[in-house]
Design a protein around this motif. Structure first.
Motif, mmCIF file in Angstrom:
data_model
loop_
_atom_site.group_PDB
_atom_site.id
_atom_site.type_symbol
_atom_site.label_atom_id
_atom_site.label_comp_id
_atom_site.label_asym_id
_atom_site.label_seq_id
_atom_site.Cartn_x
_atom_site.Cartn_y
_atom_site.Cartn_z
ATOM 1 N N LYS A 1 1.076 -1.127 0.118
ATOM 2 C CA LYS A 1 0.006 -0.169 0.091
ATOM 3 C C LYS A 1 0.755 1.537 0.058
ATOM 4 O O LYS A 1 0.554 2.555 -0.813
ATOM 5 C CB LYS A 1 -1.078 0.034 0.827
ATOM 6 N N TYR A 2 1.907 1.535 0.409
ATOM 7 C CA TYR A 2 2.794 2.312 0.742
ATOM 8 C C TYR A 2 3.964 2.478 0.091
ATOM 9 O O TYR A 2 5.102 3.374 0.422
ATOM 10 C CB TYR A 2 2.994 3.111 2.711
ATOM 11 N N GLY A 3 4.315 1.567 -0.808
ATOM 12 C CA GLY A 3 5.639 1.883 -2.050
ATOM 13 C C GLY A 3 6.097 0.114 -2.099
ATOM 14 O O GLY A 3 5.248 -0.539 -2.597
ATOM 15 N N ASP A 4 7.554 0.003 -2.776
ATOM 16 C CA ASP A 4 7.782 -1.391 -2.871
ATOM 17 C C ASP A 4 9.335 -1.671 -2.597
ATOM 18 O O ASP A 4 9.432 -1.034 -1.996
ATOM 19 C CB ASP A 4 7.427 -0.941 -4.833
ATOM 20 N N ASN A 5 8.824 -3.187 -2.561
ATOM 21 C CA ASN A 5 10.626 -3.442 -2.049
ATOM 22 C C ASN A 5 11.345 -4.310 -3.273
ATOM 23 O O ASN A 5 9.992 -5.132 -4.061
ATOM 24 C CB ASN A 5 9.998 -4.012 -1.152
ATOM 25 N N PHE A 6 12.649 -4.058 -3.234
ATOM 26 C CA PHE A 6 13.203 -5.504 -4.586
ATOM 27 C C PHE A 6 13.844 -5.695 -4.154
ATOM 28 O O PHE A 6 15.665 -5.198 -2.972
ATOM 29 C CB PHE A 6 13.426 -4.864 -5.654
ATOM 30 N N LEU A 7 15.024 -7.189 -4.021
ATOM 31 C CA LEU A 7 15.650 -8.111 -3.169
ATOM 32 C C LEU A 7 16.242 -8.943 -4.213
ATOM 33 O O LEU A 7 15.410 -9.125 -4.881
ATOM 34 C CB LEU A 7 15.116 -8.274 -1.846
ATOM 35 N N PHE A 8 17.753 -8.874 -4.179
ATOM 36 C CA PHE A 8 18.066 -9.571 -5.315
ATOM 37 C C PHE A 8 19.576 -10.422 -4.176
ATOM 38 O O PHE A 8 20.327 -9.379 -3.544
ATOM 39 C CB PHE A 8 18.902 -9.435 -6.483
ATOM 40 N N VAL A 9 20.129 -11.788 -4.264
ATOM 41 C CA VAL A 9 21.708 -12.475 -3.706
ATOM 42 C C VAL A 9 21.878 -13.200 -4.992
ATOM 43 O O VAL A 9 21.312 -13.686 -5.580
ATOM 44 C CB VAL A 9 20.777 -12.958 -2.598
ATOM 45 N N ASP A 10 22.827 -12.582 -5.183
ATOM 46 C CA ASP A 10 23.850 -13.701 -5.666
ATOM 47 C C ASP A 10 24.745 -14.300 -5.915
ATOM 48 O O ASP A 10 25.353 -14.013 -4.961
ATOM 49 C CB ASP A 10 24.304 -12.173 -7.152
ATOM 50 N N ARG A 11 24.379 -15.800 -6.246
ATOM 51 C CA ARG A 11 26.278 -16.582 -6.133
ATOM 52 C C ARG A 11 27.007 -17.193 -6.512
ATOM 53 O O ARG A 11 26.617 -17.833 -7.899
ATOM 54 C CB ARG A 11 24.968 -17.991 -5.415
ATOM 55 N N ILE A 12 28.035 -16.295 -6.358
ATOM 56 C CA ILE A 12 28.679 -16.404 -7.717
ATOM 57 C C ILE A 12 29.797 -17.215 -7.779
ATOM 58 O O ILE A 12 30.625 -17.534 -6.991
ATOM 59 C CB ILE A 12 29.415 -15.015 -8.877
ATOM 60 N N PHE A 13 30.008 -17.801 -9.105
ATOM 61 C CA PHE A 13 31.162 -19.426 -9.221
ATOM 62 C C PHE A 13 31.745 -18.618 -9.898
ATOM 63 O O PHE A 13 31.814 -19.137 -11.177
ATOM 64 C CB PHE A 13 30.396 -20.648 -9.669
ATOM 65 N N TYR A 14 33.269 -18.801 -9.684
ATOM 66 C CA TYR A 14 34.854 -18.787 -10.259
ATOM 67 C C TYR A 14 35.538 -19.772 -11.259
ATOM 68 O O TYR A 14 35.350 -20.580 -10.229
ATOM 69 C CB TYR A 14 35.366 -18.024 -10.090
ATOM 70 N N ASN A 15 35.236 -19.923 -12.636
ATOM 71 C CA ASN A 15 35.483 -21.608 -13.751
ATOM 72 C C ASN A 15 37.112 -20.946 -14.339
ATOM 73 O O ASN A 15 37.105 -20.317 -14.791
ATOM 74 C CB ASN A 15 34.359 -21.046 -14.369
#
Length: 261
Positions: free
Chosen positions: A60-74
């Motif tokens: 009602k009063y706004g919005d939210n955004f979340l992300f989490v990256d798990r990064i693997f180096y090859n």
């Protein structure tokens, strides 16, 4: 351990918030998992695989955004982070129009918001951002937002007091039996900061995804399964000015599979 504790706390908070905002307060939410594989990344090891969890909601009063990256180096470890690392952002916004129950509209501006972001990751990478945000009415776009942030870094590293401009967008193109969705964001840090720890240079990161709605094409459900690419152009990555000694300009694309649930 700190990351695990923070993740559990955040998950619990999101669950509690979704329960609290049920009914009239909570409007919608979406979650997704994305797998990326790409080459030619700058600074970090060249070949990377990334698994990303994303959550977005509107209340009602706004919005939210979340992300989490798990990064693997090859094939090669990062000298500072080893064979893998993590990074994430949490971006809540509060709508002045919704809070004060009045219209903040002028020209293309649909609403004015207080925009915030918390950046976190392995090592010395925490930052807090705050500033004005705007929802814009741009013809043809599903949404178009424009946030202006003042950055504050955690600890003594440079980067505090600089301004960042962040537009984000979504655009749909019909294609045969399905659609192509183009969405993403740009982070543009417009000035520099210098202290005894070094210099944080202005930089620009443009990061769109171009995705085909495969689920719709296969009659498995619309907006559920996407395939495509994620493009990453990052000039002076991490605020490190590019030079003949170290090229910090990133220009690469990653194969993408994304599932919404």
């Amino acid at each position: 351990m700190k990351c695990k504790h923070w993740g559990v706390t955040l998950a619990g908070g999101l669950l509690a918030a979704s329960q609290t905002m049920a009914g009239d307060l909570f409007l919608w939410q979406t979650n997704s998992l994305t797998y990326l594989y790409g080459k030619n990344f700058a600074i970090n090891p060249s070949i990377q695989q990334t698994v990303t969890f994303e959550h977005a909601d509107k209340w009602k009063y706004g919005d939210n955004f979340l992300f989490v990256d798990r990064i693997f180096y090859n094939g090669k470890e990062d000298p500072n982070k080893g064979p893998h690392t993590y990074y994430g952002e949490f971006s809540p916004r509060l709508s002045f129009g919704k809070i004060f129950d009045r219209k903040f509209e002028y020209g293309p501006i649909k609403d004015v918001l207080l925009a915030m972001t918390y950046e976190y990751g392995e090592g010395d990478s925490e930052a807090y951002l705050i500033g004005p945000g705007f929802d814009l009415a741009v013809p043809g776009f599903n949404y178009f937002t424009l946030n202006f942030y003042r950055r504050h870094t955690e600890g003594p590293r440079p980067g505090t007091g600089v301004w960042q401009i962040t537009p984000s967008f979504s655009y749909t193109i019909p294609l045969g039996r399905s659609n192509v969705l183009i969405d993403g964001y740009m982070d543009w840090v417009v000035d520099n900061d210098q202290n005894s720890r070094g210099t944080y240079h202005s930089n620009l990161h443009f990061n769109p995804q171009i995705k085909y709605d495969l689920g719709k094409a296969l009659n498995l459900g619309e907006k559920q399964l996407y395939v495509g690419i994620e493009y990453s152009y990052w000039k002076d990555k991490y605020g490190i000015e590019s030079s003949s000694r170290l090229d910090t300009n990133q220009n690469t694309a990653s194969a993408l599979i994304k599932v919404h649930f």
